[in-house]
Structures are given as C-alpha cells and as structure tokens.
Design a protein around this motif. Structure first.
Motif, PDB file in Angstrom:
ATOM      1  N   UNK A 188       3.955   0.600  -2.723  1.00  0.00           N
ATOM      2  CA  UNK A 188       3.686  -0.783  -3.117  1.00  0.00           C
ATOM      3  C   UNK A 188       4.856  -1.342  -3.924  1.00  0.00           C
ATOM      4  N   UNK A 189       5.371  -0.537  -4.822  1.00  0.00           N
ATOM      5  CA  UNK A 189       6.532  -0.931  -5.626  1.00  0.00           C
ATOM      6  C   UNK A 189       7.724  -1.242  -4.707  1.00  0.00           C
ATOM      7  N   UNK A 190       7.921  -0.392  -3.712  1.00  0.00           N
ATOM      8  CA  UNK A 190       9.012  -0.618  -2.755  1.00  0.00           C
ATOM      9  C   UNK A 190       8.762  -1.862  -1.903  1.00  0.00           C
ATOM     10  N   UNK A 191       7.484  -2.129  -1.603  1.00  0.00           N
ATOM     11  CA  UNK A 191       7.133  -3.330  -0.836  1.00  0.00           C
ATOM     12  C   UNK A 191       7.552  -4.593  -1.578  1.00  0.00           C
ATOM     13  N   UNK A 192       7.375  -4.588  -2.903  1.00  0.00           N
ATOM     14  CA  UNK A 192       7.771  -5.752  -3.705  1.00  0.00           C
ATOM     15  C   UNK A 192       9.289  -5.890  -3.751  1.00  0.00           C
ATOM     16  N   UNK A 249       5.877 -11.431   0.074  1.00  0.00           N
ATOM     17  CA  UNK A 249       6.784 -12.350   0.773  1.00  0.00           C
ATOM     18  C   UNK A 249       6.226 -13.764   0.700  1.00  0.00           C
ATOM     19  N   UNK A 250       4.922 -13.894   0.979  1.00  0.00           N
ATOM     20  CA  UNK A 250       4.305 -15.230   0.947  1.00  0.00           C
ATOM     21  C   UNK A 250       4.201 -15.759  -0.470  1.00  0.00           C
ATOM     22  N   UNK A 251       3.954 -14.855  -1.438  1.00  0.00           N
ATOM     23  CA  UNK A 251       3.882 -15.305  -2.827  1.00  0.00           C
ATOM     24  C   UNK A 251       5.240 -15.824  -3.298  1.00  0.00           C
ATOM     25  N   UNK A 252       6.297 -15.119  -2.883  1.00  0.00           N
ATOM     26  CA  UNK A 252       7.641 -15.500  -3.322  1.00  0.00           C
ATOM     27  C   UNK A 252       8.142 -16.734  -2.587  1.00  0.00           C
ATOM     28  N   UNK A 268      10.423  -7.201  -0.379  1.00  0.00           N
ATOM     29  CA  UNK A 268      10.070  -8.620  -0.218  1.00  0.00           C
ATOM     30  C   UNK A 268      11.059  -9.501  -0.984  1.00  0.00           C
ATOM     31  N   UNK A 269      11.319  -9.122  -2.229  1.00  0.00           N
ATOM     32  CA  UNK A 269      12.239  -9.924  -3.053  1.00  0.00           C
ATOM     33  C   UNK A 269      13.652  -9.908  -2.456  1.00  0.00           C
ATOM     34  N   UNK A 270      14.059  -8.747  -1.973  1.00  0.00           N
ATOM     35  CA  UNK A 270      15.407  -8.641  -1.389  1.00  0.00           C
ATOM     36  C   UNK A 270      15.517  -9.508  -0.138  1.00  0.00           C
ATOM     37  N   UNK A 271      14.480  -9.492   0.682  1.00  0.00           N
ATOM     38  CA  UNK A 271      14.521 -10.264   1.937  1.00  0.00           C
ATOM     39  C   UNK A 271      14.577 -11.761   1.649  1.00  0.00           C
TER      40      UNK A 271
END
Ligand SMILES: Cc1cc2nc3c(=O)[nH]c(=O)nc-3n(C[C@H](O)[C@H](O)[C@H](O)COP(=O)(O)OP(=O)(O)OC[C@H]3O[C@@H](n4cnc5c(N)ncnc54)[C@H](O)[C@@H]3O)c2cc1C
Length: 428
Positions: free
Chosen positions: A338-342, A53-56, A345-348
């Motif tokens: 982890x894959x789902x976490x990414x 989230x912070x990276x994006x 994050x991108x969806x949010x």
C-alpha cells in the motif's frame, strides 16, 4: 525524519502512517490532457494506487482491472483459523473506489501487456490503452519446487492458504475435522516470500484453537530456513502460551520439505518421512504471472524497479508494486504494498506533468497475533539512498523481548486498529 517506535505505533493506530510519507507535497495543479493510467490487480498495492491516483488528480482516467468482485485479505486470514474473525469480516469490495473516487473497475483478467503499443489485453477481449501502467498482481507459486505438490493437491488436500479465500476455508475445515491428538504440519519456504511472519502467526493461532478444542494435538513447523521473522518473540510466546504444543525445525535440522505424498498425507525431508493429519504446504514463490509473462521479472523471479517511482527497470512506462517487486529490505506485506502504491501514484502524477518524482519515504509495520490479547510487531521506515531502498536507522524496531502483559495487550489492540485503518484507507 526522526520518529520513535512509540510515536510510530500511535501514527499507525491513527492511520497517519498509512501514507507514504512525504511524497505528496509539490505535485501542483497545472495539467493539460486527460491521461490514462491502467492498474492491474486490486489487492493492497493496486487498489491503493488506483484510489490515490484519483485523489491526487481527479482528472486522470484510472482503470483498475481485477477479476474478483470481492477481495479477501490475507491479513487477518490466520485469525479466521482461531475463530477470531469470519471470512465476511476480511472481505473488501470495490464499490467505493468507483462511486466515491471515479475509478473505473473492470472485472476481468489482464492476459498480456504490449509495452511497445502501451496496451493491456484482457481475457474478455478488451484492449486498454495506457500512458502509464501499474502492475500489482501479488505472487504466484513455484509449483514444481516440491515434488508431488501442485495446484490440484493444494486445492484438494494440502492447502497453502497463502492467497486468502477458498484455501483459508479449506484449511479451517480440515482443522475443525481433525481428531484431538492429531498433528498439524506447517511447511514455510525460504526467503523471500509473502508475509515473513505469516506462517508463525498461523502456528500461534492454530495452537490457540487446538488448546481450546483439541489439547492433545501438536504443531510441527518444518522450515526451509534457519531463522524467521520475530523468532525470539514468537518462541517466547509459544513457551508461555502453548508449552509443548509447537515444535519448530529449521533447515539445518532437516526441516526443508522436498516432496509430499498427498494420498498418504506425508512429507519427505532430507532426514525422514513425516505424517500429518493436516498439512499446510507454503511453496516457494515468484511474481504474479502477468508480471512474469510480460518480461517484468528477472532471474530472481521478482521485478526490479527504480525505488523512487517503482517504474520497472526492464520495461519503461510500467510500474510494479507490492509483493511482485524487489523493494530491498521492505518485506512483502500488505502495508508495504500500500505504501508503494502511494509512492507510485504520486510519481506517476508528477511524471505525467513532465516533472521528476520526489524521493519518497516508505513505511511498514507487521503485527502478529499469538492469542487474542497477545500481539507483537515489527516496524520500519525506509528512504532512498545510492544503494536503493534502505532502512532509516533507529526508525522502527521490534516489540521488546521483555515486553509486559500490558504492552502485548496493546499490540493486539494496535493490530486491530491497523487492519481497520488500512482497509478503510484502501477500499473505503
Ligand atoms: C497468512 C497471511 C497473513 C498476512 N498478514 C499480513 C499482515 O498482517 N500485514 C500485512 O501488511 N501483510 C500481511 N500479509 C501479506 C499481504 O497479504 C501481501 O503482502 C499483500 O496482499 C500484497 O499486496 P499485492 O497488491 O502485491 O498483492 P495482492 O494483495 O495479492 O493482490 C493482487 C491482486 O491482483 C489480482 N491479479 C493477479 N493477476 C491479475 C491479472 N492478470 N489481471 C488482473 N488482476 C490480477 C489478484 O486477483 C489479486 O486481487 C499476509 C499474507 C498472508 C499469506
């Protein structure tokens, strides 16, 4: 996407496939107010989501709630039982998430979620407001599923060791104290459960330890199901590496454990009462308690989600990832979480900008070690279809059953590479 198994393994080793493929493009920069995202749980799913989230979008306010100062990974915790890793080597901390990425890490436990007010209340009394919430609490155990088994029994005499930490240490100590000629009972649950190959990798690594130190000992796997992940590969490896040492008994042959007696160190199946010197009961599981208590789970005990965004289908604004969610054919693994976490994050980030999430690709690989130079794996790439998450045809696969020694050695090497890359990607 067309990717061969060989190329896929190369990507894993180089860390590239650790990304949720294809979801990061087109997020754009336009952004107005500072939005707040709260993440519950700092394991494979939650810590990944917080960091990405912070990276994006560094302008987001991201708070990660996790009670433990140090997270001990289940991946490679079986290796500790064979003396192949130390507990320190499988311990991750949260310093980099805050110092490098600006995630606010709160050492606390979420005790309730109010979706009407969009707040999370913590055990310490704080109330956090969120615009989007991610819940990644892992698993909880169905303590009443096996008569005589309980959290107290697990902590004192019959560890599950399916949440790494003191349970791993206890099981390891029991194996070290066991006499030569002893019997280790490993009792895995029916599907679905965390890490489908985990109990069988455990049997392999314990056998590796026993062969070296207590060669007259035996391992009996009493299983609540009739087949298991990578079965042919495991059984072939056991015959080769540990002939006569590991016996597997499926449900049809009376493998399902119905009751335990922790004082007598016995387990009761449909057919008999068996005594173990070390008894590893892995109970049936459900979503972690906070998900359960907050109305995020359904009758299955797990949390249904929209597979494009991992937003709960029961509680809008809340995304559930990792072991706790229902993700179709994706196994409950750290890599999948982890894959789902990414993806979440991108969806949010897109949703907070008023955009629709893009349809993601998701990935998973589970390596298992049978001995230090003997590894096997299963890999999968997933996409979203009208039926939900489905496996991309011909994308992943298993280690070939006739794999030669070189390939098995390489798989063991890839396993180490996978671990180093994923923990760096998440906590580094
Ligand atoms: C023996 C074993 C071997 C394994 N090997 C592998 C492997 O080789 N590869 C692989 O990919 N996977 C492996 N796994 C599976 C992997 O460990 C899990 O799938 C993964 O940890 C799931 O991630 P998660 O984020 O859903 O949950 P977890 O990683 O369990 O994280 C959940 C976190 O949430 C926190 N939490 C819970 N409730 C609250 C709350 N109310 N408030 C705040 N925080 C909370 C917990 O403290 C915990 O840190 C293995 C599992 C086992 C048991």
């Amino acid at each position: 996407m067309n990717i061969s198994r060989r190329d896929f393994n190369k990507l894993i080793v180089s860390g590239i496939a650790g990304s949720a493929l294809g979801v990061f493009g087109g997020i754009g920069n336009a952004y107005a107010a500072k939005n707040r995202v709260v993440v519950i749980g700092g394991g494979f799913g939650g810590a990944t989501a917080a960091k990405y989230l912070k990276k994006l979008d560094p302008s987001l306010s991201v708070t990660l709630v996790e009670p433990k100062a140090a997270y001990i990974t289940c991946p490679f915790s079986n290796w500790v039982l064979g003396g192949l890793k130390t507990m320190e080597e499988i311990t991750q901390t949260y310093g980099n998430l805050s110092s490098r990425y600006g995630v606010k890490v709160m050492a606390d436990t979420a005790v309730s979620i109010d979706t009407a007010r969009s707040t999370v209340t913590l055990k310490g009394g704080a109330v956090l407001n969120y615009d989007r919430l991610i819940v990644s609490p892992g698993i909880d155990f169905k303590w009443d599923a096996i008569q005589g088994y309980s959290q107290e029994v697990a902590e004192a005499t019959m560890p599950h060791a399916f949440q790494a930490g003191p349970q791993t240490v206890l099981l390891n100590r029991q194996l070290q104290m066991m006499k030569d000629g002893g019997t280790v009972l490993i009792c895995p649950p029916a599907n679905p459960f965390r890490c489908p190959p985990g109990p069988y990798e455990r049997a392999s690594i314990i056998a590796y330890y026993l062969k070296e130190h207590k060669p007259k000992s035996k391992i009996l796997i009493l299983d609540a199901k009739d087949k298991f992940s990578k079965q042919a590969l495991f059984q072939k490896g056991w015959e080769r590496l540990y002939p006569g040492m590991i016996e597997w008994r499926g449900a049809a042959k009376g493998g399902k454990v119905q009751a335990v007696d922790s004082a007598a160190m016995t387990v009761t199946t449909e057919l008999e009462v068996l005594k173990g010197d070390v008894v590893n009961i892995i109970p049936p599981q459900k979503a972690g308690r906070i998900a359960f208590d907050s109305g995020l789970s359904d009758a299955s005990g797990w949390c249904p989600v929209n597979p494009v965004s991992f937003e709960s289908t029961l509680r809008p604004g809340v995304h559930v990832i990792g072991d706790a969610c229902v993700a179709g054919p994706m196994p409950k693994s750290g890599f999948a979480a982890s894959s789902q976490g990414k993806v979440a994050a991108a969806a949010i980030v897109r949703l907070l900008r008023g955009k629709q999430p893009v349809s993601p690709s998701l990935v998973n690989t589970c390596y298992s070690l049978l001995a230090p130079g003997y590894g096997i794996s299963v890999a999968g790439v997933y996409k979203i279809s009208a039926e939900g998450i489905v496996e991309v045809p011909n994308s992943g696969g298993l280690t070939p059953i006739d794999a030669g020694d070189d390939q098995l050695m390489q798989e063991a090497m890839y396993a180490r590479g996978w671990y180093n890359n994923i923990v760096k990607d998440i906590w580094g």
